[in-house]
Motif scaffolding. Structure first.
Motif, PDB file in Angstrom:
ATOM      1  N   LEU A  77       0.850  -1.188   0.000  1.00 29.30           N
ATOM      2  CA  LEU A  77       0.000   0.000   0.000  1.00 29.30           C
ATOM      3  C   LEU A  77       0.889   1.242   0.000  1.00 29.30           C
TER       4      LEU A  77
ATOM      5  N   TYR B 117      -0.014   5.633   9.037  1.00 34.69           N
ATOM      6  CA  TYR B 117      -1.173   4.833   8.641  1.00 34.69           C
ATOM      7  C   TYR B 117      -0.805   3.843   7.534  1.00 34.69           C
ATOM      8  N   ARG B 118       0.093   4.255   6.629  1.00 39.52           N
ATOM      9  CA  ARG B 118       0.513   3.334   5.570  1.00 39.52           C
ATOM     10  C   ARG B 118       1.122   2.075   6.192  1.00 39.52           C
TER      11      ARG B 118
ATOM     12  N   VAL C  23       0.398  10.056   7.246  1.00 37.94           N
ATOM     13  CA  VAL C  23       0.346   9.257   6.024  1.00 37.94           C
ATOM     14  C   VAL C  23       1.300   8.079   6.165  1.00 37.94           C
TER      15      VAL C  23
ATOM     16  N   TYR D 281     -11.037   1.961   2.040  1.00 40.72           N
ATOM     17  CA  TYR D 281     -10.165   1.236   1.103  1.00 40.72           C
ATOM     18  C   TYR D 281     -10.841  -0.048   0.624  1.00 40.72           C
TER      19      TYR D 281
ATOM     20  N   LEU E  30      -1.676   0.139   8.176  1.00 36.05           N
ATOM     21  CA  LEU E  30      -2.668  -0.489   7.295  1.00 36.05           C
ATOM     22  C   LEU E  30      -2.053  -1.642   6.512  1.00 36.05           C
TER      23      LEU E  30
ATOM     24  N   ARG F 159      -8.166   5.048  11.583  1.00 35.42           N
ATOM     25  CA  ARG F 159      -7.598   3.837  10.979  1.00 35.42           C
ATOM     26  C   ARG F 159      -8.718   2.993  10.389  1.00 35.42           C
TER      27      ARG F 159
ATOM     28  N   SER G 179       1.946   5.420  -0.106  1.00 35.55           N
ATOM     29  CA  SER G 179       1.567   6.667   0.563  1.00 35.55           C
ATOM     30  C   SER G 179       0.504   7.385  -0.257  1.00 35.55           C
TER      31      SER G 179
ATOM     32  N   MET H 102     -10.390   4.534   7.307  1.00 33.12           N
ATOM     33  CA  MET H 102      -9.561   4.368   6.103  1.00 33.12           C
ATOM     34  C   MET H 102      -9.558   2.926   5.613  1.00 33.12           C
TER      35      MET H 102
ATOM     36  N   GLN I 289      -1.769   6.013  -2.151  1.00 33.36           N
ATOM     37  CA  GLN I 289      -3.063   5.351  -1.921  1.00 33.36           C
ATOM     38  C   GLN I 289      -3.666   5.777  -0.582  1.00 33.36           C
ATOM     39  N   VAL I 290      -2.808   5.911   0.423  1.00 33.83           N
ATOM     40  CA  VAL I 290      -3.298   6.342   1.742  1.00 33.83           C
ATOM     41  C   VAL I 290      -3.897   7.744   1.634  1.00 33.83           C
ATOM     42  N   GLU I 291      -3.202   8.616   0.924  1.00 37.38           N
ATOM     43  CA  GLU I 291      -3.717   9.987   0.742  1.00 37.38           C
ATOM     44  C   GLU I 291      -5.046   9.975  -0.020  1.00 37.38           C
TER      45      GLU I 291
END
Lengths: 100, 490
Positions: A8, A32-33, A29, B364, A36, B357, A10, B360, A12-14
């Motif tokens: 995943l 969470y990247r 960012v 996703y 996640l 979290r 950065s 998101m 995509q996180v944004e």
């Protein structure tokens, strides 16, 4: 399952944060990247289940098409509905400009 | 024994006999909140004036001997996800700071109609997302058995309140274990009813296909009494079941003789603490002595329940939490350049890390290109989990296992590792996905920390789970153990 989820990005996180209307800082960012990615890695286990002939369950309900009688009922009064509004004008919720 | 240490059914008798008044009882519980509230931090809001007013009204009912229900005059705590008209309800989130609901949840109205007394709103993980109560937007809750440990979550405030004498009983909500796991970690009884058994109207939503409200009490009789009061169809929640509600007390004492109880081998998960496993094995032995036949069963898809849950629940949450945009209620950042910017800033400042979290993660999983691989696959796995339970329940009446693989862990121990935190709910989540009911009852102590036994029964067979739970309780003393905060007052 889409291949790149273990990586995943950065970007995509944004993108996801934007879709979710969540402001996040550049530091977040990255954080969470990484988090996640780890969670998605764990979720990969879903693939272990063979579901080729299995229907999806969206909800566990037995009831179908629950209807109420078609009669007029009292609803929440305008004042009560607006009571918690951070900004209002007359009988409306007030929001910032949608277009600048 | 002090009043705040007693059970609902015990106090009901005393109230009916006019041995005590609800006002005295309520004062006793409020005094205990004063005494230990700073230690547990179980409440976000104590509604002292409301409680005393309700107690006075209850005493009138008791005096006139009219409309007396099992909960008349009984002080109860409400998890902060339950809306009470004109009483601040925040779901443990800063984004709902100061929110005054314009109506009450159906469960709240039902308790009010019975003459119950509301002590206040209990702390919880923000929007019920968490297993330790450390995700509260306000402050963490401390376990009454060991103040440096978590009470479990997300209904950690409700659990700590009951375990410390700061409430006689409480309502919680359970999406993936949020009633049962904190009940286990604080040595009380907690039940997740079948989805549809209790109305969700007025419950601040987390994952709408999984959320259920349920009782958290000192013993199984109280659990049955509180469930009885809130269960049943509600026309304002179209997902509430129209099935009649049985009399839960009528079959409670029937015992387990001749019953078939299953032990899912998958529920002895890797990482389970040996003392927890030993307590569960001892409990199984006890049921055998009581005349139940024990059978090992398999729920083969248990290992994919947790990943399926962490797609389905965040996906539903990302949709449910879209409403918190600073327009209609709660917190508004106020500094955005335009509407979208205002939404983004409000949500950035108003939501905590775990909620972000999960939003998101859910966004996703639902986004273009990923829907089939994640959300649809998770929903198919949900079908497999439902089928696992159906198969098992053709052979046995109820299932036995641990509620949590561990006892209460120290505050801060898992906050940096979301996956380790998620694993707390590995044996409670299947019951939510599988649409069955489950109850946790105290079954031991290790180093002064409680262990919970989970009993799972088929959908809408709460009376079976309660009957098995009562048989265990009646044969043991575990439920009589009191946390240091509760027992010290004796």
């Amino acid at each position: 399952m889409p291949e790149p989820n273990a990586e995943l990005s950065s970007r995509q996180v944004e993108h996801v944060a934007r879709l979710a209307r969540l402001g996040i800082t550049p530091d977040e960012v990255d954080r969470y990247r990484d988090q996640l990615r780890k969670i998605l890695h764990h979720i990969e286990a879903l693939n272990r289940a063979d579901t080729t002939t299995v229907p999806a369950t969206a909800h566990p309900l037995e009831e179908r098409n629950v209807m109420r009688d078609d009669v007029r009922e009292a609803c929440l009064p305008v004042e009560a509905a607006l009571e918690n509004a951070p900004s209002r004008e007359d009988s409306y919720f007030k929001v910032k400009a949608i277009q600048e | 024994m002090r009043l705040f240490q007693r059970t609902i059914h015990d106090l009901h008798q005393m109230l009916v006999d006019r041995e005590i008044s609800s006002a005295e009882l309520t004062e006793s519980v409020l005094a205990q909140i004063e005494a230990v509230g700073e230690k547990t931090r179980a409440y976000l809001l104590v509604t002292r004036d409301l409680a005393l007013r309700q107690a006075k009204a209850a005493d009138e009912r008791l005096k006139r001997k009219r409309d007396v229900a099992p909960l008349t005059g009984i002080p109860i705590a409400l998890k902060d996800v339950l809306c009470v008209k004109d009483v601040t309800s925040t779901a443990g989130s800063k984004i709902l700071k100061g929110f005054l609901p314009p109506y009450s949840a159906t469960v709240v109205e039902r308790l009010e109609a019975d003459g119950a007394v509301f002590l206040g709103k209990t702390n919880c993980d923000e929007f019920a997302m968490g297993s330790s109560n450390e995700n509260s937007g306000y402050w963490p809750v401390h376990n009454p058995w060991a103040l440096d440990r978590v009470p479990g979550g997300s209904s950690g405030g409700s659990a700590a309140a009951v375990a410390s004498g700061e409430a006689i009983a409480a309502l919680g909500s359970d999406t993936g274990g949020s009633i049962r796991q904190p009940a286990a970690l604080t040595g009380i009884v907690g039940m997740k009813p079948t989805y549809g058994r209790v109305s969700r109207y007025g419950l601040i939503a987390f994952a709408s296909s999984l959320d259920q409200i349920g009782p958290m009490t000192r013993d199984v009789v109280d659990c049955a009494v509180l469930l009885q009061a809130v269960a049943g169809h509600d026309r304002r929640d179209s997902t509430s079941s129209q099935r009649p509600v049985p009399d839960y007390l009528a079959t409670l004492r029937n015992g387990v003789k001749g019953m078939k109880l299953g032990v899912p081998k998958e529920y002895f998960v890797a990482g389970m603490e040996p003392a927890v496993e030993q307590s569960i094995r001892d409990a199984i032995g006890l049921f055998e002595q009581q005349g139940a036949s024990i059978e090992e069963v398999s729920l083969p898809h248990s290992d994919v329940a947790l990943p399926a849950y962490y797609i389905i629940a965040p996906a539903e949450a990302s949709s449910n939490l879209a409403r918190y945009d600073g327009t209609r209620y709660g917190f508004q950042a106020g500094s955005g350049r335009n509407l979208i910017d205002e939404y983004m800033q409000t949500r950035e400042e108003g939501f905590g890390a775990e909620v972000k979290r999960r939003i998101m993660l859910g966004t996703y999983a639902l986004s273009a290109g990923y829907y089939d691989a994640y959300y649809l696959q998770a929903q198919k796995v949900r079908t497999l989990i439902i089928e696992d339970f159906k198969r098992a329940f053709t052979r046995v009446d109820a299932l036995l296992g641990a509620t949590s693989p561990t006892v209460a862990f120290p505050l801060g121990a898992k906050t940096q590792d979301p996956v380790a935190m998620y694993l707390n709910d590995i044996i409670t989540i299947p019951a939510n996905l599988g649409n069955v009911c489950g109850v946790s009852v105290p079954c031991g102590l290790v180093d002064g920390l409680p262990i919970g036994l989970q009993i799972i029964a088929p959908g809408f067979r709460e009376e079976v789970a309660l009957r098995v739970a009562y048989a265990f309780e009646a044969a043991t003393e575990f439920h009589k153990a009191q946390s240091p905060l509760l027992g010290a007052a004796a």
